[in-house]
Design a protein around this motif. Structure first.
Motif, PDB file in Angstrom:
ATOM      1  N   LEU A 100     -53.379 -82.895 -60.500  1.00 16.73           N
ATOM      2  CA  LEU A 100     -52.215 -82.173 -59.975  1.00 16.73           C
ATOM      3  C   LEU A 100     -51.933 -80.926 -60.813  1.00 16.73           C
ATOM      4  CD1 LEU A 100     -50.016 -82.417 -57.792  1.00 16.73           C
ATOM      5  CD2 LEU A 100     -48.629 -83.656 -59.466  1.00 16.73           C
ATOM      6  N   ASP A 101     -51.990 -81.069 -62.139  1.00 18.21           N
ATOM      7  CA  ASP A 101     -51.712 -79.941 -63.022  1.00 18.21           C
ATOM      8  C   ASP A 101     -52.676 -78.783 -62.774  1.00 18.21           C
ATOM      9  OD1 ASP A 101     -49.665 -81.360 -64.174  1.00 18.21           O
ATOM     10  OD2 ASP A 101     -50.745 -81.849 -66.019  1.00 18.21           O
ATOM     11  N   LEU A 102     -53.956 -79.103 -62.615  1.00 15.10           N
ATOM     12  CA  LEU A 102     -54.950 -78.057 -62.350  1.00 15.10           C
ATOM     13  C   LEU A 102     -54.675 -77.379 -61.017  1.00 15.10           C
ATOM     14  CD1 LEU A 102     -57.534 -76.433 -62.588  1.00 15.10           C
ATOM     15  CD2 LEU A 102     -58.826 -78.472 -61.892  1.00 15.10           C
ATOM     16  N   ALA A 103     -54.414 -78.171 -59.965  1.00  9.82           N
ATOM     17  CA  ALA A 103     -54.211 -77.588 -58.632  1.00  9.82           C
ATOM     18  C   ALA A 103     -52.982 -76.686 -58.612  1.00  9.82           C
ATOM     19  CB  ALA A 103     -54.078 -78.706 -57.597  1.00  9.82           C
ATOM     20  N   VAL A 104     -51.899 -77.156 -59.221  1.00  7.47           N
ATOM     21  CA  VAL A 104     -50.653 -76.381 -59.221  1.00  7.47           C
ATOM     22  C   VAL A 104     -50.829 -75.093 -60.017  1.00  7.47           C
ATOM     23  CG1 VAL A 104     -48.268 -76.389 -60.105  1.00  7.47           C
ATOM     24  CG2 VAL A 104     -49.138 -78.361 -58.802  1.00  7.47           C
ATOM     25  N   SER A 105     -51.492 -75.173 -61.173  1.00  6.07           N
ATOM     26  CA  SER A 105     -51.618 -73.971 -62.010  1.00  6.07           C
ATOM     27  C   SER A 105     -52.592 -72.960 -61.399  1.00  6.07           C
ATOM     28  CB  SER A 105     -51.979 -74.336 -63.451  1.00  6.07           C
ATOM     29  OG  SER A 105     -53.365 -74.390 -63.648  1.00  6.07           O
ATOM     30  N   ALA A 106     -53.663 -73.451 -60.767  1.00  4.07           N
ATOM     31  CA  ALA A 106     -54.607 -72.512 -60.126  1.00  4.07           C
ATOM     32  C   ALA A 106     -53.956 -71.833 -58.931  1.00  4.07           C
ATOM     33  CB  ALA A 106     -55.883 -73.254 -59.703  1.00  4.07           C
ATOM     34  N   ALA A 107     -53.209 -72.594 -58.134  1.00  2.00           N
ATOM     35  CA  ALA A 107     -52.528 -72.000 -56.977  1.00  2.00           C
ATOM     36  C   ALA A 107     -51.541 -70.940 -57.446  1.00  2.00           C
ATOM     37  CB  ALA A 107     -51.830 -73.087 -56.157  1.00  2.00           C
ATOM     38  N   ALA A 108     -50.765 -71.266 -58.478  1.00  2.00           N
ATOM     39  CA  ALA A 108     -49.771 -70.316 -58.990  1.00  2.00           C
ATOM     40  C   ALA A 108     -50.463 -69.061 -59.520  1.00  2.00           C
ATOM     41  CB  ALA A 108     -48.932 -70.974 -60.079  1.00  2.00           C
ATOM     42  N   ASP A 109     -51.583 -69.234 -60.229  1.00  2.00           N
ATOM     43  CA  ASP A 109     -52.380 -68.123 -60.740  1.00  2.00           C
ATOM     44  C   ASP A 109     -52.822 -67.196 -59.631  1.00  2.00           C
ATOM     45  OD1 ASP A 109     -52.537 -68.467 -63.428  1.00  2.00           O
ATOM     46  OD2 ASP A 109     -54.744 -68.509 -63.444  1.00  2.00           O
ATOM     47  N   ALA A 110     -53.089 -67.797 -58.456  1.00  2.00           N
ATOM     48  CA  ALA A 110     -53.555 -67.015 -57.307  1.00  2.00           C
ATOM     49  C   ALA A 110     -52.392 -66.444 -56.498  1.00  2.00           C
ATOM     50  CB  ALA A 110     -54.442 -67.895 -56.414  1.00  2.00           C
ATOM     51  N   GLY A 111     -51.155 -66.764 -56.931  1.00  2.00           N
ATOM     52  CA  GLY A 111     -49.988 -66.200 -56.259  1.00  2.00           C
ATOM     53  C   GLY A 111     -49.269 -67.158 -55.329  1.00  2.00           C
ATOM     54  N   TYR A 112     -49.751 -68.393 -55.245  1.00  2.00           N
ATOM     55  CA  TYR A 112     -49.110 -69.398 -54.387  1.00  2.00           C
ATOM     56  C   TYR A 112     -48.280 -70.318 -55.277  1.00  2.00           C
ATOM     57  CZ  TYR A 112     -52.504 -67.618 -51.042  1.00  2.00           C
ATOM     58  OH  TYR A 112     -53.240 -66.796 -50.233  1.00  2.00           O
ATOM     59  N   VAL A 113     -47.015 -69.934 -55.495  1.00  2.00           N
ATOM     60  CA  VAL A 113     -46.226 -70.560 -56.557  1.00  2.00           C
ATOM     61  C   VAL A 113     -45.596 -71.889 -56.164  1.00  2.00           C
ATOM     62  CG1 VAL A 113     -45.757 -68.479 -57.868  1.00  2.00           C
ATOM     63  CG2 VAL A 113     -44.254 -69.090 -55.955  1.00  2.00           C
ATOM     64  N   ASN A 114     -45.496 -72.195 -54.889  1.00  2.00           N
ATOM     65  CA  ASN A 114     -44.801 -73.423 -54.489  1.00  2.00           C
ATOM     66  C   ASN A 114     -45.731 -74.541 -54.042  1.00  2.00           C
ATOM     67  OD1 ASN A 114     -42.106 -72.608 -54.964  1.00  2.00           O
ATOM     68  ND2 ASN A 114     -42.239 -71.314 -53.151  1.00  2.00           N
ATOM     69  N   PHE A 115     -47.018 -74.420 -54.366  1.00  2.00           N
ATOM     70  CA  PHE A 115     -47.987 -75.392 -53.853  1.00  2.00           C
ATOM     71  C   PHE A 115     -47.917 -76.710 -54.618  1.00  2.00           C
ATOM     72  CE2 PHE A 115     -52.542 -76.930 -53.860  1.00  2.00           C
ATOM     73  CZ  PHE A 115     -52.528 -77.396 -52.544  1.00  2.00           C
ATOM     74  N   VAL A 116     -47.647 -77.795 -53.891  1.00  2.00           N
ATOM     75  CA  VAL A 116     -47.728 -79.154 -54.451  1.00  2.00           C
ATOM     76  C   VAL A 116     -48.591 -79.979 -53.495  1.00  2.00           C
ATOM     77  CG1 VAL A 116     -46.471 -81.191 -55.232  1.00  2.00           C
ATOM     78  CG2 VAL A 116     -45.420 -78.930 -55.445  1.00  2.00           C
ATOM     79  N   PRO A 117     -49.839 -80.261 -53.858  1.00  2.00           N
ATOM     80  CA  PRO A 117     -50.727 -80.967 -52.940  1.00  2.00           C
ATOM     81  C   PRO A 117     -50.341 -82.441 -52.806  1.00  2.00           C
ATOM     82  CG  PRO A 117     -51.802 -80.678 -55.059  1.00  2.00           C
ATOM     83  CD  PRO A 117     -50.492 -79.926 -55.136  1.00  2.00           C
ATOM     84  N   ASP A 118     -50.571 -82.987 -51.616  1.00  2.00           N
ATOM     85  CA  ASP A 118     -50.415 -84.444 -51.430  1.00  2.00           C
ATOM     86  C   ASP A 118     -51.756 -85.102 -51.132  1.00  2.00           C
ATOM     87  OD1 ASP A 118     -50.854 -83.599 -48.835  1.00  2.00           O
ATOM     88  OD2 ASP A 118     -48.910 -84.246 -48.056  1.00  2.00           O
TER      89      ASP A 118
END
Ligand code: MD6
Ligand code: FE
Length: 216
Positions: A100-118
């Motif tokens: 989860l930490d990797l997915a959230v930080s990579a998404a935010a890095d790419a500009g998608y700040v609210n991404f929380v995968p399920d």
């Protein structure tokens, strides 16, 4: 600081634009990889890799499993997400914090700040395995991006446009690379060319791909 180096930014991994809204973060998963591989063993002990069948009756060459609230599955009845592993009737293993930490930080890095995968689909490519060009459209909506993490053997990732006949760009995905696509490229066609045989120090002769999505 030595002014020769004041423009270098060692903490920002190199990034490549794949298309509008689609970015490749080289090496972004490297700090997470050891923890991810330990957690992966726990997941596959409960929900082992299996070769699923497409609605058309073809056995997929990549072996798959899932973790998270929802898991992507395919069988003769279609492509869909299910909260339960059809092989054992139990919920999919929980998504480990390091995933989860990797997915959230990579998404935010790419500009998608609210991404929380399920949902996290886990693909294992043995040499020769591939994934033909497709769109990811089994999710409830396409507001959220997709985060795709490559580990182990390298592979050529094909990234096209919104129609199957659009030209395809090819990117060599290496251990630790993370691709994020969303917004205008959320429904772009993509695929993986046949993985060539080789040896990776951490994973041997296979490629692992983690695909994070907001499915439900
Ligand atoms: C990859 N996988 O394995 C990318 N999409 O590098 C996918 O794009 C994918 O494995 C939809 C369903 C299953 C997949
Ligand atoms: Fe896909």
């Amino acid at each position: 600081m030595n002014d020769l180096f004041e423009n270098s930014a060692p903490l920002d991994p190199p990034r490549e634009v794949m298309a509008e809204g689609a970015i490749l973060l080289r090496g972004a998963a490297l700090p997470f990889a050891p923890d991810i591989l330990v957690a992966l063993d726990g997941i596959t002990a409960r929900s082992p890799f299996r070769h699923m069948v497409t609605p058309g009756g073809y056995r997929m060459s990549a072996a798959m499993t899932n973790c998270g609230i929802a898991g992507w599955i395919t069988d003769r009845h279609g492509y869909r997400y299910d909260r339960v592993d059809p092989e054992n009737g139990f919920p999919w293993p929980a998504m480990p914090t390091c995933f989860l930490d990797l997915a959230v930080s990579a998404a935010a890095d790419a500009g998608y700040v609210n991404f929380v995968p399920d949902a996290c689909l886990i693909n294992r490519y043995d040499p020769g395995a591939r994934l033909s060009l497709h769109q990811d459209k089994d999710e409830q909506d396409f507001v959220n991006p997709i985060v795709s993490v490559s580990l182990g053997l390298p592979a050529i990732f094909q990234f096209g446009g919104l129609t199957r006949s659009d030209p395809v760009c090819k990117f060599a995905m290496r251990h630790g690379d993370v691709a994020v696509w969303g917004g205008p490229s959320r429904l772009n066609f993509h695929g993986v060319a046949g993985v060539k045989d080789g040896h990776h120090d951490m994973l041997g002769s296979k490629r692992i791909n983690l695909t994070f999505r907001r499915a439900l």
